[in-house]
Design an enzyme around this catalytic site. Structure first.
Site, PDB file in Angstrom:
ATOM      1  N   ASP A 249      60.082  23.236 -16.631  1.00 31.69           N
ATOM      2  CA  ASP A 249      59.946  22.300 -15.514  1.00 31.69           C
ATOM      3  C   ASP A 249      61.407  21.989 -15.162  1.00 31.69           C
ATOM      4  OD1 ASP A 249      59.859  20.117 -13.847  1.00 31.69           O
ATOM      5  OD2 ASP A 249      58.096  19.261 -14.803  1.00 31.69           O
ATOM      6  N   HIS A 250      61.932  22.696 -14.155  1.00 31.27           N
ATOM      7  CA  HIS A 250      63.386  22.666 -13.962  1.00 31.27           C
ATOM      8  C   HIS A 250      63.913  21.261 -13.681  1.00 31.27           C
ATOM      9  CE1 HIS A 250      62.047  23.289  -9.749  1.00 31.27           C
ATOM     10  NE2 HIS A 250      63.036  22.458  -9.499  1.00 31.27           N
TER      11      HIS A 250
ATOM     12  N   HIS B 239      56.591  17.660 -12.128  1.00 37.19           N
ATOM     13  CA  HIS B 239      57.857  16.934 -12.036  1.00 37.19           C
ATOM     14  C   HIS B 239      57.676  15.414 -12.074  1.00 37.19           C
ATOM     15  CE1 HIS B 239      59.186  20.841 -11.063  1.00 37.19           C
ATOM     16  NE2 HIS B 239      58.978  20.797  -9.766  1.00 37.19           N
TER      17      HIS B 239
END
Ligand code: NAP
Length: 506
Positions: free
Chosen positions: A185-186, A248
């Site tokens: 999950d960048h 996010h």
């Protein structure tokens, strides 16, 4: 200190080497890690793609990507030329077994040249429908048998609902140990997101007031000015709830709400985050409309330019039911957060591109000052700005200069760019280095992903079963649909945005 001694020799295989992610993010990130001397001198990047390309053409394309997207700007020829020697392009059909048997031979040959353990990293930078088949083939080829040094990196999205995420996890567990899996999950790699942990747990100041006794509510906004930008196909299958909220925004919520971890061990941090997900109140299907609202952008104006509506975008159905905006009110049923609303929202084609978390404190319990002194009174507020400007702003009351007691809110501001002059690494630099070093703290564990899906499923099911009758319902360049204002206004609150460049001290 020589940083290179920290990492092992590494061979990283990117499935999807010709893709946008590799071009814009992965190679620029690896190049910066190389420049910062984080990579071992024995480092090999094997890029697998479908296209017929010579090695020279492939490197030319990658260099253009680095020049365009690296935080350092244009590359220097001498440095790029050395780095480029670590990259190999291979045309490959991911469905054939020979790709994996050849890869195994190449990895084994690389291992022979190293005098210590070799990291074997497989990065799935392909569209999600290929994740499973490639992961299985890596497993079947015996490329994952080294439980300590063979790692699989899986891009988002991880599943499209709870059922598919569970099935994918089960499949992966047939070939990999959980410690080998790095679900990206960048957002978690962003400096400011990591700073939430430092802010909360490296300071004694905030923790005593970080609870229902002092905090009225929390808001998390991640909005973008851009539309679907040629990703109509992807967006039609996903939408804002799946694409942003399930991953996010819920992760940001966890960082704000989690209990202090005993240590920064990967599992300890992830356990505390899972505790939050488990404590989130499950929305009853018949009550979804009280907790969640959706929107779809119409045409409108963004930065002075006329833009088209979602339904006019390429690869989008003219009557698409897909939401490009979602807002949800969550409650966390535990001692710390009982009855404190957490409002989260995310949308495309909004008025601002901003990621911001607002902690709204309660008013003082007793107002000692006369009414005329407090015309402009506002309870304390803390804003954690994640992008585009990185910083923290605390709003409190002060006496205005003058002979009378007049109070007004002022801001105390910490701005990253003013405080630190050294370059800030990109999220993918942080995350790739973590994979190389075997640190999974910032990656999603199987139970985390499933708990996050579990919490959004009632909303997802309700929306799938009942397509909106009033789409499109917000103009491009606006703040989203009116229903989102109503969602928060019915609790006596309003969405707050305080970009750093704006002085709204009044
Ligand atoms: P992409 O540009 O569409 O394609 C990635 C790679 O997959 C390319 O090498 C492409 O090969 C290959 N590919 C596409 N269709 C294929 C097929 N039918 N069979 C075999 N290979 C196929 O995708 P991307 O934007 O790089 O995204 C890759 C992954 O990262 C996705 O899971 C995406 O959700 C995730 N992601 C991307 C971004 C981003 O900024 N792009 C951000 C976050 C997450 P050819 O080019 O050779 O055809």
């Amino acid at each position: 200190m020589d940083k290179t001694i920290k990492t092992n020799p590494t061979v990283i295989t990117i499935f999807g080497g010709t893709g946008d992610l590799t071009w814009r993010k992965l190679i620029p990130a690896l190049y910066n890690l190389y420049l910062d001397k984080w990579l071992h001198k024995q480092f090999l990047i094997i890029c697998l793609g479908r296209q017929d390309m010579t090695q020279a053409d492939f490197l030319k394309k990658l260099k253009e990507g680095v020049d365009k997207f690296s935080r350092r700007g244009k590359s220097k020829k001498t440095e790029w030329d050395v780095f480029a020697k670590t990259i190999e392009y291979k045309k490959a059909d991911f469905a054939t077994t020979t790709v994996y048997t050849q890869l195994k031979k190449q990895v084994a040959a690389f291992e022979k040249t190293a005098d210590c353990a070799v990291n074997k990293i497989f990065y799935l930078a392909v569209p999600p429908q290929f994740f499973e088949s490639i992961a299985v083939k890596i497993g079947e080829a015996g490329l994952a048998t080294d439980r300590k040094y063979a790692r699989l990196v899986i891009e988002k999205p991880f599943g499209t609902n709870l059922e598919s995420a569970k099935a994918f996890n089960k499949l992966l567990q047939g070939f990999f140990d959980e410690c080998q899996l790095y679900r990206i999950d960048h957002y978690l790699g962003k400096e400011t997101v990591q700073n939430i942990l430092a802010f909360r747990f490296a300071n004694a100041l905030f923790e005593p007031i970080w609870n229902r006794n002092y905090i009225d509510h929390v808001q998390i906004t991640v909005s973008e000015k851009i539309g679907v930008e040629g990703r109509g196909n992807y967006y039609e299958l996903n939408g804002a709830l799946r694409d942003m909220i399930q991953n996010h925004l819920l992760q940001l919520l966890c960082l704000i709400a989690m209990e202090p971890p005993v240590s920064f061990n990967a599992d300890e941090v992830r356990n505390r985050k899972v505790d939050v997900l488990h404590a989130l109140r499950k929305i009853k299907k018949e009550e979804v409309h009280n907790y969640a609202v959706r929107g779809q952008y119409d045409e409108g104006w963004v930065e002075g330019k006329k833009v088209i509506g979602y339904r006019e975008e390429n690869d989008v159905a003219p009557d698409s039911p897909r939401e490009t905006f979602a807002a949800v009110k969550f409650f966390i049923d535990n001692w710390r957060w009982s009855n404190v609303p957490f409002y989260v929202r995310s949308g495309k084609r909004m008025s601002e591109s901003i990621s911001v978390i607002t902690i709204q404190f309660k008013p003082v319990p007793h107002q000692s000052f006369p009414d005329e002194a407090t015309d402009n009174w506002q309870p304390n507020r803390m804003v954690l700005n994640l992008q585009p400007d990185m910083g923290i702003r605390i709003r409190f009351q002060a006496k205005r200069p003058g002979l009378q007691m007049q109070l007004s809110p002022v801001d105390m501001l910490f701005n990253y760019s003013d405080t630190y002059t050294s370059g800030t690494p990109e999220a993918y630099e942080t995350l790739l280095l973590d994979v190389i070093e075997g640190d999974a703290t910032l990656f999603m564990r199987a139970d985390q992903v499933e708990a996050a899906w579990d919490i959004v499923m009632p909303v997802l099911n309700n929306w799938e079963a009942n397509p909106s009758v009033n789409f499109p319902n917000y103009a491009s360049g606006s703040n989203g649909p009116e229903t989102a204002e109503a969602l928060i206004a019915k609790d006596g609150n309003n969405w707050i945005v305080m970009p750093f460049e704006k002085k709204d001290n009044d």
